[in-house]
Design an enzyme around this catalytic site. Structure first.
Site, PDB file in Angstrom:
ATOM      1  N   GLY A 252     -84.452  36.171  41.280  1.00 31.45           N
ATOM      2  CA  GLY A 252     -84.310  34.757  40.921  1.00 31.45           C
ATOM      3  C   GLY A 252     -82.991  34.180  41.429  1.00 31.45           C
ATOM      4  O   GLY A 252     -82.953  33.073  41.969  1.00 31.45           O
ATOM      5  N   ASP A 253     -81.922  34.937  41.282  1.00 28.55           N
ATOM      6  CA  ASP A 253     -80.606  34.461  41.731  1.00 28.55           C
ATOM      7  C   ASP A 253     -80.586  34.310  43.259  1.00 28.55           C
ATOM      8  O   ASP A 253     -79.997  33.368  43.801  1.00 28.55           O
ATOM      9  CB  ASP A 253     -79.507  35.437  41.299  1.00 28.55           C
ATOM     10  CG  ASP A 253     -79.543  35.679  39.792  1.00 28.55           C
ATOM     11  OD1 ASP A 253     -80.027  34.802  39.062  1.00 28.55           O
ATOM     12  OD2 ASP A 253     -79.097  36.763  39.365  1.00 28.55           O
TER      13      ASP A 253
HETATM   14  N1  LIG Z   1     -92.963  41.123  43.116  1.00 34.89           N
HETATM   15  C1  LIG Z   1     -92.501  40.274  44.046  1.00 34.89           C
HETATM   16  N2  LIG Z   1     -92.996  40.276  45.320  1.00 34.89           N
HETATM   17  C2  LIG Z   1     -92.527  39.406  46.234  1.00 34.89           C
HETATM   18  N3  LIG Z   1     -91.583  38.483  45.986  1.00 34.89           N
HETATM   19  C3  LIG Z   1     -91.062  38.444  44.741  1.00 34.89           C
HETATM   20  C4  LIG Z   1     -91.482  39.325  43.711  1.00 34.89           C
HETATM   21  N4  LIG Z   1     -90.779  39.048  42.593  1.00 34.89           N
HETATM   22  C5  LIG Z   1     -89.950  38.028  42.912  1.00 34.89           C
HETATM   23  N5  LIG Z   1     -90.123  37.657  44.198  1.00 34.89           N
HETATM   24  C6  LIG Z   1     -89.430  36.583  44.921  1.00 34.89           C
HETATM   25  O1  LIG Z   1     -88.285  36.146  44.193  1.00 34.89           O
HETATM   26  C7  LIG Z   1     -88.449  34.798  43.735  1.00 34.89           C
HETATM   27  C8  LIG Z   1     -87.912  34.645  42.337  1.00 34.89           C
HETATM   28  O2  LIG Z   1     -88.558  35.585  41.495  1.00 34.89           O
HETATM   29  P1  LIG Z   1     -88.869  35.354  39.948  1.00 34.89           P
HETATM   30  O3  LIG Z   1     -89.884  34.296  39.774  1.00 34.89           O
HETATM   31  O4  LIG Z   1     -89.172  36.695  39.409  1.00 34.89           O
HETATM   32  O5  LIG Z   1     -87.460  34.808  39.425  1.00 34.89           O
HETATM   33  P2  LIG Z   1     -86.763  34.953  38.006  1.00 34.89           P
HETATM   34  O6  LIG Z   1     -87.788  35.243  36.959  1.00 34.89           O
HETATM   35  O7  LIG Z   1     -85.914  33.769  37.839  1.00 34.89           O
HETATM   36  O8  LIG Z   1     -85.855  36.241  38.248  1.00 34.89           O
HETATM   37  P3  LIG Z   1     -84.465  36.664  37.569  1.00 34.89           P
HETATM   38  O9  LIG Z   1     -84.863  37.581  36.468  1.00 34.89           O
HETATM   39  O10 LIG Z   1     -83.753  37.357  38.689  1.00 34.89           O
HETATM   40  O11 LIG Z   1     -83.769  35.439  37.108  1.00 34.89           O
HETATM   41  C9  LIG Z   1     -89.949  34.518  43.849  1.00 34.89           C
HETATM   42  O12 LIG Z   1     -90.165  33.152  44.039  1.00 34.89           O
HETATM   43  C10 LIG Z   1     -90.323  35.368  45.065  1.00 34.89           C
HETATM   44  O13 LIG Z   1     -89.985  34.733  46.264  1.00 34.89           O
HETATM   45 MG   LIG Z   2     -84.133  33.538  36.716  1.00 35.53          MG
END
Ligand SMILES: Nc1ncnc2c1ncn2[C@@H]1O[C@H](COP(=O)(O)OP(=O)(O)OP(=O)(O)O)[C@@H](O)[C@H]1O
Ligand SMILES: [Mg+2]
Length: 309
Positions: A252-253
């Site tokens: 996410g970051d």
């Molecule tokens: N399993 C995956 N396969 C491919 N890309 C992924 C995967 N997980 C995350 N990503 C990529 O990372 C981006 C952000 O992931 P996610 O939606 O999990 O963010 P988040 O929940 O905010 O994460 P964080 O816990 O780091 O804050 C997604 O939009 C995608 O591009």
């Molecule tokens: Mg996040």
């Protein structure tokens, strides 16, 4: 230049174990310490991608000194505000057998009123003025829940754009000041709006609601399904290539860093989202708490697909 703010930095301590047995003695096989906290991570990724950045936030204690040392080694510029307390440590156990991670996060130290005033003064008078200020992560005890709202309102007076990536009350209060960009994941958006987002139609409806509240760019991230983003009336679905995942920590970051990097350069939303997804997905290739690597981002970028909805 992109400045980031981490109100609750952490010295992340990660151990690897060959199988984790809860309530029993376990033996770790490797230990590492990394700078932690979402804003700091965004700065680390921006630096990795060759962009100018500086990290602001609170620092204190021995772990704080180690964090600064590690950032120094990586060449990531920072200008922290000292506190009496110690920054927190988050503990991460990587189980090498299952490739799953168990996190134990800390609330963070108590911040006094004068410490908060010192930080507020610093981040509202950054010279030269940054193009964007990224506000990310949780808020430590002693700091009011509406702190992001206060920072965004103050920053707007100086003509600096803001990105907010937080959750719970901090996000709910923060969006009242209409940040320019937010990037909640699906779960955070559900909590924010108080409803389940079961399908794409529901996510699109949520985007419209949030854009209707005056936020210019709303990007909802959905793990392996990438991002759906609204920029005014425009809605894009951005899909990552399929990859072999090592650890999703920091995805996410990395996505926030990719998004704001392109927006700060005046590029369009499509290009910004492509880099966001490439950086997020590149972060999943690296083990443990490691963020994305520039080479992976460049390799994945042409494989990201964009659909207009
Ligand atoms: N399993 C995956 N396969 C491919 N890309 C992924 C995967 N997980 C995350 N990503 C990529 O990372 C981006 C952000 O992931 P996610 O939606 O999990 O963010 P988040 O929940 O905010 O994460 P964080 O816990 O780091 O804050 C997604 O939009 C995608 O591009
Ligand atoms: Mg996040």
């Amino acid at each position: 230049m992109i400045a980031t703010v981490t109100l609750n930095p952490s010295l992340d301590k990660t151990v690897t174990v060959e199988g984790l047995v809860v309530d029993e003695a376990n033996r770790w096989t490797s230990l590492r310490r990394d700078p932690g906290g979402k804003g700091i991570n965004v700065s680390r990724v921006l630096h990795e991608l060759g962009n100018e950045t500086i990290a602001y936030g609170f620092i204190g204690g021995i772990d704080g000194q180690i964090l600064e040392h590690l950032l120094g080694e990586q060449g990531v510029p920072y200008d922290f505000t000292s506190i009496n307390g110690q920054i927190r440590s988050n503990f991460i156990i990587t189980n090498l057998k299952t490739r799953r991670q168990t996190r134990i996060d800390a609330p963070g130290p108590h911040i006094s009123r004068s410490e908060l005033e010192n930080l507020m003064d610093k981040i509202t008078h950054i010279e030269p003025k940054p193009d964007f200020l990224v506000l990310a992560g949780s808020v430590p005890p002693g700091v009011p829940d509406d702190i992001y709202r206060q920072i965004i309102e103050e920053t707007k007076k100086h003509g600096v754009k803001t990105v907010l990536d937080s959750d719970d009350e901090w996000l709910k209060e923060g969006i009242k000041a209409k940040p320019d960009v937010i990037k909640p994941n699906v779960h955070e958006t559900e909590e924010l709006l108080g409803e389940k987002l079961r399908d794409e139609a529901a996510i699109i409806q949520a985007l419209k609601t949030l854009v209707g509240e005056g936020i210019e760019v709303v990007a909802i991230s959905r793990g392996k399904d990438g991002l759906i983003v609204a920029n005014g009336g425009e809605i894009l679905k951005v899909i990552p290539p399929q990859v072999e995942i090592s650890s999703t920590v920091g995805a996410g970051d990395s996505a926030v860093a990719g998004l704001v990097l392109k927006l700060s350069q005046g590029d369009g939303i499509e290009e910004a989202c492509r880099l966001a997804v490439a950086a997020g997905t590149a972060a999943t290739l690296t083990p443990g708490t490691e963020l994305c690597r520039r080479q992976d981002v460049e390799r994945l970028l042409p494989q990201v697909k964009v659909e207009r909805l």
